[in-house]
Design a protein around this motif. Structure first.
Motif, PDB file in Angstrom:
ATOM      1  N   LYS A 100       0.866  -1.175   0.000  1.00  8.22           N
ATOM      2  CA  LYS A 100       0.000   0.000   0.000  1.00  8.22           C
ATOM      3  C   LYS A 100       0.905   1.227   0.000  1.00  8.22           C
ATOM      4  N   GLU A 101       0.702   2.072  -1.015  1.00  8.07           N
ATOM      5  CA  GLU A 101       1.552   3.253  -1.159  1.00  8.07           C
ATOM      6  C   GLU A 101       0.685   4.494  -1.277  1.00  8.07           C
ATOM      7  N   ILE A 102       1.252   5.613  -0.896  1.00 14.18           N
ATOM      8  CA  ILE A 102       0.564   6.896  -1.067  1.00 14.18           C
ATOM      9  C   ILE A 102       0.653   7.273  -2.536  1.00 14.18           C
ATOM     10  N   LYS A 103      -0.498   7.549  -3.123  1.00 15.31           N
ATOM     11  CA  LYS A 103      -0.548   7.896  -4.541  1.00 15.31           C
ATOM     12  C   LYS A 103      -0.599   9.401  -4.749  1.00 15.31           C
ATOM     13  N   GLU A 104      -1.361  10.092  -3.894  1.00 18.52           N
ATOM     14  CA  GLU A 104      -1.577  11.520  -4.127  1.00 18.52           C
ATOM     15  C   GLU A 104      -1.782  12.248  -2.804  1.00 18.52           C
ATOM     16  N   GLN A 121      -2.319  20.783   1.366  1.00 17.25           N
ATOM     17  CA  GLN A 121      -2.062  20.772   2.816  1.00 17.25           C
ATOM     18  C   GLN A 121      -1.259  19.530   3.244  1.00 17.25           C
ATOM     19  N   ASN A 122      -0.726  18.800   2.294  1.00 17.44           N
ATOM     20  CA  ASN A 122       0.078  17.600   2.529  1.00 17.44           C
ATOM     21  C   ASN A 122      -0.736  16.475   3.188  1.00 17.44           C
ATOM     22  N   GLU A 123      -2.049  16.461   2.913  1.00 14.33           N
ATOM     23  CA  GLU A 123      -2.900  15.383   3.396  1.00 14.33           C
ATOM     24  C   GLU A 123      -3.041  14.339   2.291  1.00 14.33           C
ATOM     25  N   ILE A 124      -3.065  13.095   2.687  1.00  9.41           N
ATOM     26  CA  ILE A 124      -3.184  12.009   1.718  1.00  9.41           C
ATOM     27  C   ILE A 124      -4.606  11.987   1.175  1.00  9.41           C
ATOM     28  N   THR A 125      -4.732  11.951  -0.158  1.00  7.69           N
ATOM     29  CA  THR A 125      -6.060  11.905  -0.781  1.00  7.69           C
ATOM     30  C   THR A 125      -6.309  10.585  -1.511  1.00  7.69           C
ATOM     31  N   LYS A 126      -5.233   9.886  -1.921  1.00  3.04           N
ATOM     32  CA  LYS A 126      -5.400   8.616  -2.626  1.00  3.04           C
ATOM     33  C   LYS A 126      -4.289   7.651  -2.247  1.00  3.04           C
ATOM     34  N   TYR A 127      -4.671   6.391  -2.154  1.00  2.00           N
ATOM     35  CA  TYR A 127      -3.717   5.314  -1.936  1.00  2.00           C
ATOM     36  C   TYR A 127      -3.719   4.395  -3.148  1.00  2.00           C
ATOM     37  N   GLU A 128      -2.601   3.726  -3.364  1.00  2.00           N
ATOM     38  CA  GLU A 128      -2.509   2.711  -4.405  1.00  2.00           C
ATOM     39  C   GLU A 128      -2.178   1.373  -3.751  1.00  2.00           C
ATOM     40  N   ILE A 129      -2.924   0.356  -4.127  1.00  2.00           N
ATOM     41  CA  ILE A 129      -2.674  -0.995  -3.617  1.00  2.00           C
ATOM     42  C   ILE A 129      -2.139  -1.843  -4.764  1.00  2.00           C
ATOM     43  N   ASN A 130      -1.021  -2.507  -4.528  1.00  2.00           N
ATOM     44  CA  ASN A 130      -0.440  -3.445  -5.488  1.00  2.00           C
ATOM     45  C   ASN A 130      -0.511  -4.832  -4.875  1.00  2.00           C
ATOM     46  N   LYS A 190      -1.525  -7.018  -9.988  1.00  2.00           N
ATOM     47  CA  LYS A 190      -2.660  -6.122 -10.215  1.00  2.00           C
ATOM     48  C   LYS A 190      -2.543  -4.963  -9.238  1.00  2.00           C
ATOM     49  N   SER A 191      -3.044  -3.809  -9.675  1.00  2.00           N
ATOM     50  CA  SER A 191      -3.028  -2.654  -8.787  1.00  2.00           C
ATOM     51  C   SER A 191      -4.303  -1.850  -8.964  1.00  2.00           C
ATOM     52  N   GLY A 192      -4.585  -1.030  -7.980  1.00  3.33           N
ATOM     53  CA  GLY A 192      -5.761  -0.169  -8.023  1.00  3.33           C
ATOM     54  C   GLY A 192      -5.582   1.007  -7.076  1.00  3.33           C
ATOM     55  N   ILE A 193      -6.390   2.014  -7.293  1.00  2.00           N
ATOM     56  CA  ILE A 193      -6.307   3.244  -6.509  1.00  2.00           C
ATOM     57  C   ILE A 193      -7.657   3.488  -5.839  1.00  2.00           C
ATOM     58  N   TYR A 194      -7.628   3.897  -4.575  1.00  3.25           N
ATOM     59  CA  TYR A 194      -8.865   4.259  -3.890  1.00  3.25           C
ATOM     60  C   TYR A 194      -8.688   5.595  -3.184  1.00  3.25           C
ATOM     61  N   ASP A 195      -9.830   6.276  -2.996  1.00  4.79           N
ATOM     62  CA  ASP A 195      -9.832   7.605  -2.395  1.00  4.79           C
ATOM     63  C   ASP A 195      -9.899   7.519  -0.878  1.00  4.79           C
ATOM     64  N   LYS A 248     -13.351  -2.800  -0.669  1.00 10.22           N
ATOM     65  CA  LYS A 248     -14.019  -2.966  -1.963  1.00 10.22           C
ATOM     66  C   LYS A 248     -13.002  -3.132  -3.083  1.00 10.22           C
ATOM     67  N   LEU A 249     -11.946  -2.313  -3.052  1.00 13.35           N
ATOM     68  CA  LEU A 249     -10.910  -2.412  -4.079  1.00 13.35           C
ATOM     69  C   LEU A 249     -10.200  -3.760  -4.015  1.00 13.35           C
ATOM     70  N   ILE A 250      -9.887  -4.228  -2.817  1.00 14.33           N
ATOM     71  CA  ILE A 250      -9.225  -5.523  -2.664  1.00 14.33           C
ATOM     72  C   ILE A 250     -10.121  -6.638  -3.189  1.00 14.33           C
ATOM     73  N   LYS A 251     -11.421  -6.543  -2.946  1.00 16.48           N
ATOM     74  CA  LYS A 251     -12.353  -7.552  -3.431  1.00 16.48           C
ATOM     75  C   LYS A 251     -12.395  -7.573  -4.957  1.00 16.48           C
ATOM     76  N   ILE A 252     -12.429  -6.398  -5.586  1.00 11.22           N
ATOM     77  CA  ILE A 252     -12.453  -6.302  -7.044  1.00 11.22           C
ATOM     78  C   ILE A 252     -11.165  -6.859  -7.644  1.00 11.22           C
ATOM     79  N   ILE A 253     -10.031  -6.468  -7.070  1.00  8.48           N
ATOM     80  CA  ILE A 253      -8.737  -6.933  -7.579  1.00  8.48           C
ATOM     81  C   ILE A 253      -8.603  -8.451  -7.399  1.00  8.48           C
TER      82      ILE A 253
END
Length: 156
Positions: free
Chosen positions: A74-78, A82-91, A113-118, A132-137
């Motif tokens: 799990k990585e920070i995507k965006e 204000q330097n707050e995390i808005t999106k994560y990426e799961i690989n 497989k990877s995906g991004i969630y808000d 939900k993202l983990i289930k889809i992936i």
């Protein structure tokens, strides 16, 4: 008018007689997963196992043993201004090894497989987005596992 009719007629003749047939992968499936061993992320393995055994057929004599090794990162995507995390990426990385039980034939392959969630304002909503993202992936990975097993076993 005559040119349009002629063009339509030629197009219809050319594309209707190409002989292309869509292959149904379920018709090519000639194996049964006898044993499934998993290691790594337990939630992902559980979801993948359920999908693989939903599609289980008992009418085939080619039995295989499948071993899964899953890894989730799990990585920070965006971040916003204000330097707050808005999106994560799961690989999700899945190493699949399989053996045909009647012979000493084995092979392996890897699926990534990877995906991004808000990130939501509520922590519980963020966790639900991740689940939900983990289930889809995981569903996509299990479909890819079946497709790769069909291709690899029909090669052998």
């Amino acid at each position: 008018m005559k040119k349009k009719f002629l063009l339509l007629f030629l197009t219809l003749i050319i594309f209707s007689a190409c002989g292309f047939k869509i292959v149904n992968l379920n018709e090519l499936r000639n194996f049964e997963i006898e044993e499934l061993v998993s290691s790594g992320d337990k939630r992902i393995n559980y979801l993948i196992k359920n999908e693989l055994f939903i599609k289980k057929n008992k009418s085939f004599n080619k039995k295989i043993k499948v071993s899964l090794n899953t890894k989730k990162t799990k990585e920070i995507k965006e971040k916003n201004i204000q330097n707050e995390i808005t999106k994560y990426e799961i690989n999700i990385f899945v190493d699949v090894k399989f053996n045909i039980l009647q012979g000493d034939i084995s092979n392996d392959f890897t699926i990534i497989k990877s995906g991004i969630y808000d990130v939501s304002k509520k922590h519980s909503e963020t966790l639900n987005n991740e689940k939900k993202l983990i289930k889809i992936i995981s569903k996509s990975i299990s479909e890819n596992i079946i497709e790769n097993l069909i291709l690899k076993l029909n090669e052998l």
